[in-house]
Design a protein around this motif. Structure first.
Motif, PDB file in Angstrom:
ATOM      1  N   LEU A  33       0.864  -1.173   0.000  1.00 12.99           N
ATOM      2  CA  LEU A  33       0.000   0.000   0.000  1.00 12.99           C
ATOM      3  C   LEU A  33       0.902   1.225   0.000  1.00 12.99           C
ATOM      4  CD1 LEU A  33      -2.896   1.110   0.079  1.00 12.99           C
ATOM      5  CD2 LEU A  33      -2.687   1.219   2.576  1.00 12.99           C
ATOM      6  N   ILE A  34       0.731   2.080  -0.997  1.00 11.00           N
ATOM      7  CA  ILE A  34       1.649   3.192  -1.231  1.00 11.00           C
ATOM      8  C   ILE A  34       0.871   4.505  -1.218  1.00 11.00           C
ATOM      9  CG2 ILE A  34       3.228   4.213  -2.929  1.00 11.00           C
ATOM     10  CD1 ILE A  34       3.726   1.302  -3.899  1.00 11.00           C
ATOM     11  N   LYS A  35       1.358   5.478  -0.465  1.00 14.33           N
ATOM     12  CA  LYS A  35       0.759   6.799  -0.414  1.00 14.33           C
ATOM     13  C   LYS A  35       1.374   7.684  -1.500  1.00 14.33           C
ATOM     14  CE  LYS A  35       0.014  10.853   2.564  1.00 14.33           C
ATOM     15  NZ  LYS A  35      -1.413  10.949   2.193  1.00 14.33           N
ATOM     16  N   VAL A  36       0.525   8.415  -2.209  1.00  9.98           N
ATOM     17  CA  VAL A  36       0.975   9.285  -3.293  1.00  9.98           C
ATOM     18  C   VAL A  36       1.152  10.711  -2.771  1.00  9.98           C
ATOM     19  CG1 VAL A  36       0.439  10.218  -5.577  1.00  9.98           C
ATOM     20  CG2 VAL A  36      -0.250   7.872  -4.986  1.00  9.98           C
ATOM     21  N   HIS A  37       2.335  11.277  -2.959  1.00 10.43           N
ATOM     22  CA  HIS A  37       2.605  12.685  -2.637  1.00 10.43           C
ATOM     23  C   HIS A  37       2.689  13.434  -3.971  1.00 10.43           C
ATOM     24  CE1 HIS A  37       3.549  11.961   1.660  1.00 10.43           C
ATOM     25  NE2 HIS A  37       3.979  10.789   1.207  1.00 10.43           N
ATOM     26  N   HIS A  38       1.590  14.102  -4.336  1.00 10.87           N
ATOM     27  CA  HIS A  38       1.499  14.690  -5.670  1.00 10.87           C
ATOM     28  C   HIS A  38       2.477  15.843  -5.873  1.00 10.87           C
ATOM     29  CE1 HIS A  38      -1.953  12.547  -7.444  1.00 10.87           C
ATOM     30  NE2 HIS A  38      -2.358  12.402  -6.192  1.00 10.87           N
ATOM     31  N   ASP A  39       2.607  16.713  -4.887  1.00 13.40           N
ATOM     32  CA  ASP A  39       3.450  17.897  -5.074  1.00 13.40           C
ATOM     33  C   ASP A  39       4.896  17.513  -5.357  1.00 13.40           C
ATOM     34  OD1 ASP A  39       1.261  19.459  -4.679  1.00 13.40           O
ATOM     35  OD2 ASP A  39       1.687  19.895  -2.571  1.00 13.40           O
ATOM     36  N   ALA A  40       5.394  16.528  -4.618  1.00  9.98           N
ATOM     37  CA  ALA A  40       6.783  16.097  -4.798  1.00  9.98           C
ATOM     38  C   ALA A  40       6.914  14.994  -5.836  1.00  9.98           C
ATOM     39  CB  ALA A  40       7.357  15.624  -3.472  1.00  9.98           C
ATOM     40  N   ARG A  41       5.770  14.481  -6.294  1.00 11.75           N
ATOM     41  CA  ARG A  41       5.732  13.357  -7.243  1.00 11.75           C
ATOM     42  C   ARG A  41       6.535  12.166  -6.707  1.00 11.75           C
ATOM     43  NH1 ARG A  41       3.468  12.926 -12.087  1.00 11.75           N
ATOM     44  NH2 ARG A  41       4.388  11.686 -13.749  1.00 11.75           N
ATOM     45  N   THR A  42       6.249  11.829  -5.455  1.00 12.76           N
ATOM     46  CA  THR A  42       6.927  10.719  -4.807  1.00 12.76           C
ATOM     47  C   THR A  42       5.893   9.728  -4.277  1.00 12.76           C
ATOM     48  OG1 THR A  42       7.013  11.954  -2.714  1.00 12.76           O
ATOM     49  CG2 THR A  42       8.953  12.069  -4.172  1.00 12.76           C
ATOM     50  N   PHE A  43       6.379   8.533  -3.926  1.00 16.99           N
ATOM     51  CA  PHE A  43       5.500   7.436  -3.527  1.00 16.99           C
ATOM     52  C   PHE A  43       6.079   6.790  -2.277  1.00 16.99           C
ATOM     53  CE2 PHE A  43       5.340   8.149  -8.053  1.00 16.99           C
ATOM     54  CZ  PHE A  43       3.982   8.225  -8.308  1.00 16.99           C
ATOM     55  N   GLU A  44       5.302   6.834  -1.190  1.00 17.45           N
ATOM     56  CA  GLU A  44       5.755   6.372   0.117  1.00 17.45           C
ATOM     57  C   GLU A  44       5.110   5.023   0.443  1.00 17.45           C
ATOM     58  OE1 GLU A  44       5.610   7.802   4.815  1.00 17.45           O
ATOM     59  OE2 GLU A  44       4.642   8.989   3.241  1.00 17.45           O
ATOM     60  N   VAL A  45       5.940   4.031   0.707  1.00 16.81           N
ATOM     61  CA  VAL A  45       5.438   2.695   1.022  1.00 16.81           C
ATOM     62  C   VAL A  45       4.921   2.679   2.457  1.00 16.81           C
ATOM     63  CG1 VAL A  45       5.991   0.247   1.133  1.00 16.81           C
ATOM     64  CG2 VAL A  45       7.123   1.704  -0.569  1.00 16.81           C
ATOM     65  N   ARG A  46       3.644   2.348   2.631  1.00 18.36           N
ATOM     66  CA  ARG A  46       3.034   2.345   3.961  1.00 18.36           C
ATOM     67  C   ARG A  46       2.869   0.946   4.542  1.00 18.36           C
ATOM     68  NH1 ARG A  46       0.441   7.018   5.708  1.00 18.36           N
ATOM     69  NH2 ARG A  46       1.668   8.801   4.991  1.00 18.36           N
ATOM     70  N   ILE A  47       2.470  -0.029   3.713  1.00 26.83           N
ATOM     71  CA  ILE A  47       2.252  -1.391   4.189  1.00 26.83           C
ATOM     72  C   ILE A  47       2.885  -2.347   3.193  1.00 26.83           C
ATOM     73  CG2 ILE A  47       0.540  -3.174   4.742  1.00 26.83           C
ATOM     74  CD1 ILE A  47      -1.428  -0.960   5.421  1.00 26.83           C
TER      75      ILE A  47
END
Length: 316
Positions: free
Chosen positions: A58-72
Motif C-alpha cells: 500500500l503506497i501513499k501518493v505525494h502529488h506535489d513532490a511526485r513521490t511514492f511512500e510505502v506504507r504497508i
C-alpha cells in the motif's frame, strides 16, 4: 510514451495469469463508487481477501513532490524479495526506477496495470515477480494511494515471449501508432473530474484529422447491445458490413461472445480504454487484421453510453 510503457512491461491486469492479481482487480472493480472511483476512505486492508494479505503493498501518493511512500508491505513480499521497504520512498530504493515510472503511469492516467519481470532491488535480485496495481482515490477523485499485490518466485527456465502474444485486447496499445496516441490524450484531457468523459464534450472539430478512422457507437442496456452512430470513410471501407443504425446483434460475426462484442462490453462495463486486434475476414487480400482503440464516453460522467473507436489496419 506508450512505447516506453511497453518497455516497462505493463499490461492489462485482466489478462494476468496470476489468480492473486485477478482477485485484486475484481475487488477493485466491485469497490468503485457511483463516480467510478475507489474511495481510499472506505478501504480497509482487512476487507481484502485473506489470501492477498501476504502479497500487498500500500503506497501513499505525494502529488506535489511526485513521490511514492510505502506504507504497508506484506510478509511474502518482504521474505521473498529480501527487503522491507515500509516507510521508504520508491525513488530512494536502488534498482526501483521502473517501479517509480509505473507508479507515475498509474497516477497520471488513473488506470490499473499489471507487470512482470525480474527483481532489480534488494538482495534477492533476479527472482521473478508479477505485480498488479490499482488506484485508490480521495474525495476529489484524485489518486491518493496505490494498492498492489506482488507474487515473487525463484526463476525457472522459460522461452522468450512477447507480453502481447496471445492477447486479443489490452488497455495498452498493440502498436506505437500516432493516431492512437493523439486520440488517447484527447480522451484523457476531456476526462476532467469524471471517470468517463462526457459525450457532450466530444467535439469532432478537435479530432478532424482522425474522423475518417472513427466509429462512434451507442451502448444500449437491458438487453446489452451496441449501435453504430458514426462511421468514418476509412472505417466504412474496412468494415463494409457496418452501417449507421445497425446493432451488433443484427450483424453477422458481431453478436454476443464475438471478439468485437466482447471488447465493447469490457469497455462499457469498466469505463477503461482498450486496444484490440481482430483478424480480418473481409474481401481485401492485403489486410491481415484490424487494430483499434476504444474510448468510453458518458452522458453523466459515470455510466458508459458511447464508445469511440479509432480504426487502423495491419497489412499482410
Amino acid at each position: 510514451m506508450f512505447s516506453e510503457m511497453e518497455a516497462l512491461g505493463i499490461f492489462d491486469p485482466s489478462e494476468s495469469q496470476d489468480p492473486e492479481i485477478l482477485t485484486l482487480y475484481k475487488f477493485w472493480l466491485e469497490g468503485r463508487d457511483e463516480e467510478g472511483w475507489f474511495p481510499a476512505r472506505d478501504f480497509d486492508v482487512l476487507n481484502l481477501p485473506r489470501a492477498l494479505l501476504p502479497h500487498i503493498n500500500l503506497i501513499k501518493v505525494h502529488h506535489d513532490a511526485r513521490t511514492f511512500e510505502v506504507r504497508i508491505v506484506g510478509q511474502h513480499v518482504i521474505t521473498q524479495g529480501g527487503l522491507n521497504t515500509t516507510g521508504r520512498f520508491i525513488h530512494e530504493i536502488e534498482g526501483a526506477e521502473s517501479t517509480q515510472k509505473r507508479a507515475e503511469f498509474c497516477v497520471d492516467f488513473n488506470l490499473p496495470y499489471a507487470a512482470s519481470g525480474k527483481i532489480t532491488w534488494g538482495p534477492n535480485r533476479f527472482n521473478n515477480y508479477a505485480i498488479g496495481t490499482v488506484p485508490l482515490h480521495n474525495e476529489e477523485g484524485k489518486v491518493s494511494h496505490l494498492l498492489s499485490v506482488m507474487i515473487i518466485r525463484s526463476p525457472t527456465p522459460q522461452s522468450s515471449q512477447s507480453l502481447y502474444s496471445g492477447l486479443s485486447s489490452s488497455n495498452l496499445p498493440v502498436d506505437d501508432y500516432q493516431p492512437f496516441d493523439e486520440a488517447f490524450l484527447y480522451w484523457q484531457d476531456k476526462r476532467s473530474d469524471t471517470l468517463v468523459p462526457l459525450r457532450s464534450d466530444l467535439d469532432p472539430l478537435d479530432i478532424h484529422r482522425l474522423l475518417p478512422q472513427v466509429m462512434l457507437t451507442d451502448v444500449h442496456c437491458d438487453p446489452l447491445d451496441f449501435e453504430h452512430r458514426i462511421i468514418g470513410e476509412i472505417a466504412k471501407g474496412i468494415l463494409p458490413s457496418g452501417k449507421v443504425g445497425a446493432r451488433f446483434s443484427e450483424l453477422p460475426g458481431r453478436g454476443p461472445d464475438s471478439p468485437i462484442w466482447n471488447i465493447h462490453q469490457t469497455v462499457a462495463e469498466t469505463g477503461i480504454p482498450r486496444y484490440g486486434e481482430i483478424a480480418y475476414t473481409g474481401p481485401e487480400p492485403d489486410i491481415d487484421s484490424i487494430i483499434t482503440l476504444l474510448l468510453p464516453f458518458s452522458d453523466d460522467g459515470k455510466r458508459v453510453t458511447s464508445i469511440m473507436a479509432i480504426i487502423a489496419i495491419r497489412e499482410q
